[in-house]
Design an enzyme around this catalytic site. Structure first.
Site, PDB file in Angstrom:
ATOM      1  CG  HIS A 191      -1.918   0.956   1.418  1.00 20.72           C
ATOM      2  ND1 HIS A 191      -1.677   2.267   1.750  1.00 20.72           N
ATOM      3  CD2 HIS A 191      -3.260   0.848   1.287  1.00 20.72           C
ATOM      4  CE1 HIS A 191      -2.837   2.912   1.831  1.00 20.72           C
ATOM      5  NE2 HIS A 191      -3.809   2.081   1.553  1.00 20.72           N
ATOM      6  CB  CYS A 198      -3.744   3.297  -1.512  1.00 21.45           C
ATOM      7  SG  CYS A 198      -4.932   4.579  -1.152  1.00 21.45           S
ATOM      8  CG  ASP A 236       0.384  -2.490   6.116  1.00 21.39           C
ATOM      9  OD1 ASP A 236      -0.546  -2.528   6.951  1.00 21.39           O
ATOM     10  OD2 ASP A 236       0.308  -1.878   5.032  1.00 21.39           O
ATOM     11  CE  LYS A 250      -8.057  -0.245   5.588  1.00 27.22           C
ATOM     12  NZ  LYS A 250      -6.820  -0.273   4.796  1.00 27.22           N
ATOM     13  CD  GLN A 287      -7.059  -4.898   3.592  1.00 27.63           C
ATOM     14  OE1 GLN A 287      -7.983  -5.692   3.713  1.00 27.63           O
ATOM     15  NE2 GLN A 287      -7.265  -3.603   3.495  1.00 27.63           N
TER      16      GLN A 287
HETATM   17  C1  LIG Z   1      -5.881   0.458   4.554  1.00 34.87           C
HETATM   18  C2  LIG Z   1      -4.463   0.045   4.436  1.00 34.87           C
HETATM   19  C3  LIG Z   1      -3.414   0.860   4.891  1.00 34.87           C
HETATM   20  C4  LIG Z   1      -3.626   2.245   5.421  1.00 34.87           C
HETATM   21  O1  LIG Z   1      -4.562   2.303   6.427  1.00 34.87           O
HETATM   22  P1  LIG Z   1      -4.998   3.761   6.967  1.00 34.87           P
HETATM   23  O2  LIG Z   1      -6.077   3.437   7.917  1.00 34.87           O
HETATM   24  O3  LIG Z   1      -5.480   4.525   5.772  1.00 34.87           O
HETATM   25  O4  LIG Z   1      -3.795   4.358   7.583  1.00 34.87           O
HETATM   26  C5  LIG Z   1      -2.135   0.394   4.799  1.00 34.87           C
HETATM   27  N1  LIG Z   1      -1.881  -0.821   4.307  1.00 34.87           N
HETATM   28  C6  LIG Z   1      -2.843  -1.635   3.855  1.00 34.87           C
HETATM   29  C7  LIG Z   1      -2.489  -2.981   3.317  1.00 34.87           C
HETATM   30  C8  LIG Z   1      -4.174  -1.232   3.898  1.00 34.87           C
HETATM   31  O5  LIG Z   1      -5.132  -2.038   3.446  1.00 34.87           O
END
Ligand SMILES: *Cc1c(COP(=O)(O)O)cnc(C)c1O
Length: 413
Positions: free
Chosen positions: A130, A371, A207, A233, A210
């Protein structure tokens, strides 16, 4: 009678009934919400927890001796303990509240990166990150003269592990990888990659934006130094994020932002930092945020990731079969290990038109680069349409999407 552990029955209609936003019509059609990779809907218990806080307990935390402040502080710190359990961290000192996953990554790139990364060092990411896990590292490289390396993905969207290993070396200071791609659904073997990165002497940031709402997180099993995700999320509120950091690493890091709460003493000559985790929480935090996240965690715990995962996997299989049967539709992202994301393109139809027309049918999907522009470049496309699943989705939702796509073909054909 011997005690037997019974699996809770996963009843998707009972679950749906707890998400008020799902029970509405859009353009006169029942809402079919398939944009969960962007954000999930909130259960009533999360909405109530945030509301109850503002109605009864609102006060600033940590410095007050009055009852409301003590109550708010207790709720905020209990939420930190709930998050600690959620990711299986060793200590609440390792749980830092931020605004979102993006800020968590920026905190590490700034506070850890500026102190530890030098000209000629390397940061290794993957081609499916992302933008939030690309740009902060690029900026760090810009400030320090370090070099950004990118491990490639194959035509199905799976990480090429051999190439990843070849890019690891003595200059690699940080490996920053997603646990699951938001654009492709690819699930990445993060524990295996963390072990390889550590063998090369690098730190690891995962990260988990997801993965965190689809599968259980265990930062000790992964072995990473840092793990980030966003409250919104995992069925919690927006504006609240989490950074897990290993205690010794956080301890050695300078602060990210300066101000109130992150200090132990201040004079005009010298300021000393507060203990973990407060050193990284400058200013009044989003107190209702962690309280909402704690309610979301309790909601998830009441259902269980085993049941959630079983439901979502079956639905992904159903959705995959349904979409590949649509004439002229091509899935983007078909890695053998994938979850909950159906990205696709349709012959001769721009993804933006797909999104607009299915919205008229009440179906919410996302269209664009998600993104993750480098992922689009990798597949030679400007954008995809993306349906993404959460625990409350059903086969009916998939059927509604397929009917809406037939409508797209009627309108555009
Ligand atoms: C949504 C997402 C982000 C960013 O999340 P934010 O809440 O916008 O900071 C980063 N990495 C992944 C894989 C995402 O799906």
């Amino acid at each position: 009678m011997a005690a037997s552990k019974t699996l809770p029955l996963f009843d998707v209609q009972t679950i749906r009934a707890q998400f008020p936003a799902l029970a509405q019509r859009v353009h006169g059609k029942p809402l079919v919400y398939l944009d969960n990779a962007a954000t999930t809907q909130k259960p009533q218990s999360v909405i109530d927890a945030v509301r109850r806080y503002y109605e009864h307990d609102n006060a600033n935390i940590h410095r007050g001796v009055h009852t409301l402040s003590e109550r708010a502080t207790a709720m905020y710190e209990r939420a930190r303990e709930d998050v600690r359990v959620f990711v299986n961290a060793r200590s609440t000192s390792e749980i830092i509240f931020t605004r979102n996953a993006t800020e968590s990554i920026n905190l590490v790139a700034r506070a850890w990166g500026d102190a530890n990364v030098h000209a000629g060092d390397e940061i290794l990411i993957t081609a499916m990150e992302h933008h939030s896990n690309i740009v902060p590292w690029q900026q760090l490289c810009g400030r320090t003269g370090a070099v950004l390396k990118v491990a490639p993905i194959d035509d199905r969207g799976a990480l090429m592990i051999d190439a990843f290993e070849r890019l690891l070396g003595p200059k690699t200071k940080m490996v920053a990888i997603t646990a699951m791609s938001n654009a492709l659904g690819t699930v990445v073997p993060v524990a295996e990659l963390t072990a390889k990165a550590h063998a090369a002497g690098a730190m690891v940031l995962i990260d988990g934006s997801q993965s965190a709402y689809h599968v259980a997180t265990d930062v000790q099993a992964i072995g990473c130094e840092f793990f980030v995700f966003s409250g919104h999320k995992v069925y919690g509120p927006t504006g609240i994020g989490v950074l897990y950091g290993r205690e010794a690493v956080l301890d050695a890091m300078p602060p990210f932002l300066g101000g109130g709460d992150m200090i132990s003493s201040v004079t005009f000559e010298k300021t000393t930092w507060n203990a973990l985790p407060y050193k990284f929480e400058a200013g009044t935090p989003h107190i209702a945020g962690p309280i909402g996240v704690a309610a979301a965690i309790a909601f998830i715990r009441g259902i269980g990731f085993d049941a959630i995962h079983a439901h979502e996997s079956a639905l992904l299989d159903y959705g995959t079969a349904a979409l590949v049967a649509v004439p002229g539709l091509k899935l983007v992202g078909t890695a053998p290990q994938k979850a909950s994301v159906l990205s696709f393109v349709m012959d001769g139809i721009h993804p933006h038109d797909i999104g607009t027309i299915v919205d008229r049918e009440g179906v919410a999907i996302r269209t664009g680069h998600h993104c993750a522009q480098p992922v689009m470049d990798r597949f030679g496309i400007p954008a995809t349409a993306r349906a993404s699943l959460a625990m409350y989705n059903t086969q009916d939702d998939i059927d509604a999407l397929v009917r809406a796509l037939a409508r797209v073909q009627e309108v555009m054909g």
